[in-house]
Scaffold this motif. Structure first.
Motif, PDB file in Angstrom:
ATOM      1  N   GLU A 167      52.231  30.262  43.569  1.00 19.00           N
ATOM      2  CA  GLU A 167      50.881  30.319  43.885  1.00 19.00           C
ATOM      3  C   GLU A 167      50.351  31.671  44.199  1.00 19.00           C
ATOM      4  OE1 GLU A 167      48.302  28.091  47.461  1.00 19.00           O
ATOM      5  OE2 GLU A 167      50.377  27.388  46.829  1.00 19.00           O
ATOM      6  N   VAL A 168      49.395  32.564  43.501  1.00 22.98           N
ATOM      7  CA  VAL A 168      49.181  33.762  43.586  1.00 22.98           C
ATOM      8  C   VAL A 168      47.843  33.936  44.305  1.00 22.98           C
ATOM      9  CG1 VAL A 168      48.956  36.042  42.408  1.00 22.98           C
ATOM     10  CG2 VAL A 168      50.435  34.494  41.595  1.00 22.98           C
ATOM     11  N   THR A 169      47.743  34.674  45.265  1.00 21.51           N
ATOM     12  CA  THR A 169      46.573  35.156  46.046  1.00 21.51           C
ATOM     13  C   THR A 169      46.504  36.472  45.496  1.00 21.51           C
ATOM     14  OG1 THR A 169      46.681  33.444  47.680  1.00 21.51           O
ATOM     15  CG2 THR A 169      45.095  35.649  48.042  1.00 21.51           C
ATOM     16  N   ALA A 170      45.304  36.963  44.736  1.00 14.44           N
ATOM     17  CA  ALA A 170      45.371  38.410  44.180  1.00 14.44           C
ATOM     18  C   ALA A 170      44.096  38.721  45.072  1.00 14.44           C
ATOM     19  CB  ALA A 170      44.866  38.184  42.555  1.00 14.44           C
ATOM     20  N   VAL A 171      44.357  40.148  45.527  1.00 14.96           N
ATOM     21  CA  VAL A 171      43.452  41.197  46.218  1.00 14.96           C
ATOM     22  C   VAL A 171      42.657  41.958  45.150  1.00 14.96           C
ATOM     23  CG1 VAL A 171      42.955  42.722  48.131  1.00 14.96           C
ATOM     24  CG2 VAL A 171      44.743  40.804  48.342  1.00 14.96           C
ATOM     25  N   THR A 172      41.544  41.847  44.979  1.00 11.78           N
ATOM     26  CA  THR A 172      40.747  42.822  44.308  1.00 11.78           C
ATOM     27  C   THR A 172      39.328  42.951  44.741  1.00 11.78           C
ATOM     28  OG1 THR A 172      39.849  42.759  41.989  1.00 11.78           O
ATOM     29  CG2 THR A 172      39.725  40.624  42.886  1.00 11.78           C
ATOM     30  N   ARG A 173      38.766  44.162  44.379  1.00 15.95           N
ATOM     31  CA  ARG A 173      37.399  44.552  44.842  1.00 15.95           C
ATOM     32  C   ARG A 173      36.340  43.777  44.863  1.00 15.95           C
ATOM     33  NH1 ARG A 173      36.525  50.467  43.791  1.00 15.95           N
ATOM     34  NH2 ARG A 173      36.824  49.994  41.779  1.00 15.95           N
ATOM     35  N   ASP A 174      36.167  43.065  43.409  1.00 17.91           N
ATOM     36  CA  ASP A 174      34.876  42.465  43.021  1.00 17.91           C
ATOM     37  C   ASP A 174      35.025  41.314  42.415  1.00 17.91           C
ATOM     38  OD1 ASP A 174      34.762  43.114  40.299  1.00 17.91           O
ATOM     39  OD2 ASP A 174      34.879  45.405  40.947  1.00 17.91           O
ATOM     40  N   ALA A 175      34.061  40.558  42.416  1.00 10.36           N
ATOM     41  CA  ALA A 175      33.892  38.900  41.923  1.00 10.36           C
ATOM     42  C   ALA A 175      34.362  39.104  40.363  1.00 10.36           C
ATOM     43  CB  ALA A 175      32.759  38.078  42.206  1.00 10.36           C
ATOM     44  N   GLU A 176      33.854  40.048  39.602  1.00  8.76           N
ATOM     45  CA  GLU A 176      34.005  40.083  38.313  1.00  8.76           C
ATOM     46  C   GLU A 176      35.446  40.234  37.821  1.00  8.76           C
ATOM     47  OE1 GLU A 176      32.899  42.928  34.359  1.00  8.76           O
ATOM     48  OE2 GLU A 176      31.909  43.594  36.108  1.00  8.76           O
ATOM     49  N   ARG A 177      36.341  41.120  38.601  1.00 11.35           N
ATOM     50  CA  ARG A 177      37.488  41.592  38.620  1.00 11.35           C
ATOM     51  C   ARG A 177      38.386  40.238  38.716  1.00 11.35           C
ATOM     52  NH1 ARG A 177      38.851  47.583  38.613  1.00 11.35           N
ATOM     53  NH2 ARG A 177      37.031  48.317  38.419  1.00 11.35           N
ATOM     54  N   GLY A 178      38.007  39.596  39.887  1.00 15.43           N
ATOM     55  CA  GLY A 178      38.421  38.450  40.300  1.00 15.43           C
ATOM     56  C   GLY A 178      38.621  37.116  39.394  1.00 15.43           C
ATOM     57  N   ALA A 179      37.526  37.129  38.778  1.00 14.92           N
ATOM     58  CA  ALA A 179      37.206  36.063  37.748  1.00 14.92           C
ATOM     59  C   ALA A 179      38.339  36.135  36.828  1.00 14.92           C
ATOM     60  CB  ALA A 179      35.863  35.871  37.042  1.00 14.92           C
TER      61      ALA A 179
END
Length: 314
Positions: A167-179
């Motif tokens: 169950e991965v929680t990813a830290v990324t800077r913006d919503a586009e990359r998060g999608a």
């Protein structure tokens, strides 16, 4: 032959120049490079002073670890691919060139279903992700926090870990990359480690600086944090007593992708197989001709490229 050599100028870190064609050792194959990818770590190497007398003349002075192309001269000792064969390779240097001498233990054959672009995007980031998760051990059912998830390593770790049951929680800077990370299997996206709820069984940390202690605080008691990078380029300060607030008796482990028991070529072959089977998807954020390498390096350094940047030789 033509190769990209360092200039020492941050505005134009490399230029095309004529250099001697490499002479392979007995256990090296000569590869005609069709495509290569660049990594942020290599942009840091380009900041080193340049030898004014022989700038970039020796392959060891030139970056370039991720290549795909054709074996045009097999290794003299008979190891590795024979004849003209499509391959992906991971030399330690000198790959941003028309030809590269690559140890056969760092080569894997590319099947017809995997393009040179995909192959070039695999080595450093893919090997790091694969070996990082192998170091972490079984992740089935475990909660994992991954920092610095926007780059090539982050994409591979997310997809591989999610496929293995994490169950991965990813830290990324913006919503586009998060999608995109959500599409690859991330269960949750946050934009700062402080936003992660935790506790996590495993933290995979690549940012360093102020982010590492924040991520560590989200770790469960007796959990493990694997430190595999320092993208912030800022040292870390830890407080011994902060461990008692949550991650008591936690383990912090340093990771280097070359410290492994398996050969580079074997792990490259595994990455190629997963790609060919549609189970791993190289995230290529930019494809350009290698004459645009200097601009691409600058954009990569300044975080204007998501995933991998691949250059093709015209």
């Amino acid at each position: 032959m033509k190769a990209l050599v360092p200039t020492g100028d941050p505005a134009e870190p490399v230029v095309l120049a004529d250099v001697p064609e490499p002479t392979p050792r007995a256990d090296e194959a000569l590869v005609r490079v069709e495509a290569f990818s660049v990594n942020r770590g290599e942009t840091f190497k380009l900041e080193a002073p340049v030898d004014a007398e022989r700038p970039g003349a020796r392959p060891a002075d030139r970056p370039g670890k991720d290549i795909a192309g054709l074996v045009v001269q097999p290794a003299a000792d008979g190891s590795g691919p024979a004849g003209i064969t499509r391959v992906v390779g991971h030399p330690m240097a000198g790959g941003w060139a028309e030809f590269a001498a690559v140890p056969t233990h760092a080569l894997a054959v590319l099947p017809d279903g995997v393009s040179a672009l995909q192959g070039a995007a695999l080595p450093l980031a893919g090997l790091t992700a694969l070996r990082l998760l192998r170091t972490a051990g079984p992740v089935l059912g475990r909660r994992v926090l991954l920092t610095g998830a926007s780059g090539g390593v982050g994409h591979y770790v997310t997809e591989l870990a999610a496929a293995a049951g994490a169950e991965v929680t990813a830290v990324t800077r913006d919503a586009e990359r998060g999608a995109r990370l959500t599409a690859l299997g991330a269960a949750e996206i946050v934009h700062h480690p402080a936003d992660a709820r935790g506790p996590y069984d495993l933290v995979l940390e690549s940012t360093g600086g102020a982010a590492l202690p924040v991520a560590l605080a989200r770790l469960a008691r007796r959990g493990t944090l694997i430190w595999f990078g320092q993208a912030s380029r800022t040292p870390v300060t830890l407080d011994f007593f902060a461990f008692f607030d949550g991650p008591e008796s936690a383990v912090i482990r340093h990771f280097h992708y070359l410290d492994a028991d398996t050969a580079l070529g074997d792990d490259l072959a595994a990455l190629v197989r997963l790609t060919a089977e549609g189970r791993l998807h190289p995230e290529i954020g930019r494809v350009a001709d290698w004459t645009d390498t200097a601009t691409t390096l600058t954009d990569l350094r300044d975080r204007r490229i998501r995933g991998k940047a691949v250059l093709t030789l015209s």
